[in-house]
Design a protein around this motif. Structure first.
Motif: not given
Length: 107
Positions: A9-10, A35-38, A76-77
């Motif tokens: 969870r973020p 981490k950042q991608e997740i 992502r976008d």
């Protein structure tokens, strides 16, 4: 990681890992590199975009894989997917989205 019982969870700018201590310790170093991608994949989708996704999914009859993919793309976008859905010719012909945005030079 999920198959091992790990929940991600973020939490602000941190990634919170929940699960059995051994599983957390096993996955913590592996997940740190991504981490950042997740975090991006777990980020919430804004309600207006989720609404467009829901309407497009119903219109096109998305499969479970399609739903997963479109939400990954959304995370992502956000702007790119919103623009694509708002300007989808078949979708917009039925009045489901905003009008097509065109470039400045038109013949």
């Amino acid at each position: 990681a999920r198959a091992d019982g790990l929940e991600l969870r973020p939490n602000g700018d941190r990634l919170k890992l929940r699960g059995p201590a051994a599983v957390v310790e096993k996955w913590k170093p592996r997940l740190a590199a991504s981490k950042q991608e997740i975090m991006d994949l777990l980020a919430p989708i804004p309600p207006d975009l989720e609404h467009l996704i829901q309407r497009a999914g119903t219109f096109y009859g998305y499969s479970a894989d399609d739903w997963q993919l479109i939400r990954e793309v959304a995370r992502r976008d956000l702007d790119g997917l919103r623009l694509a859905l708002e300007n989808d010719v078949a979708f917009t012909q039925l009045g489901h989205a905003a009008p097509v945005i065109t470039g400045g030079n038109q013949a």
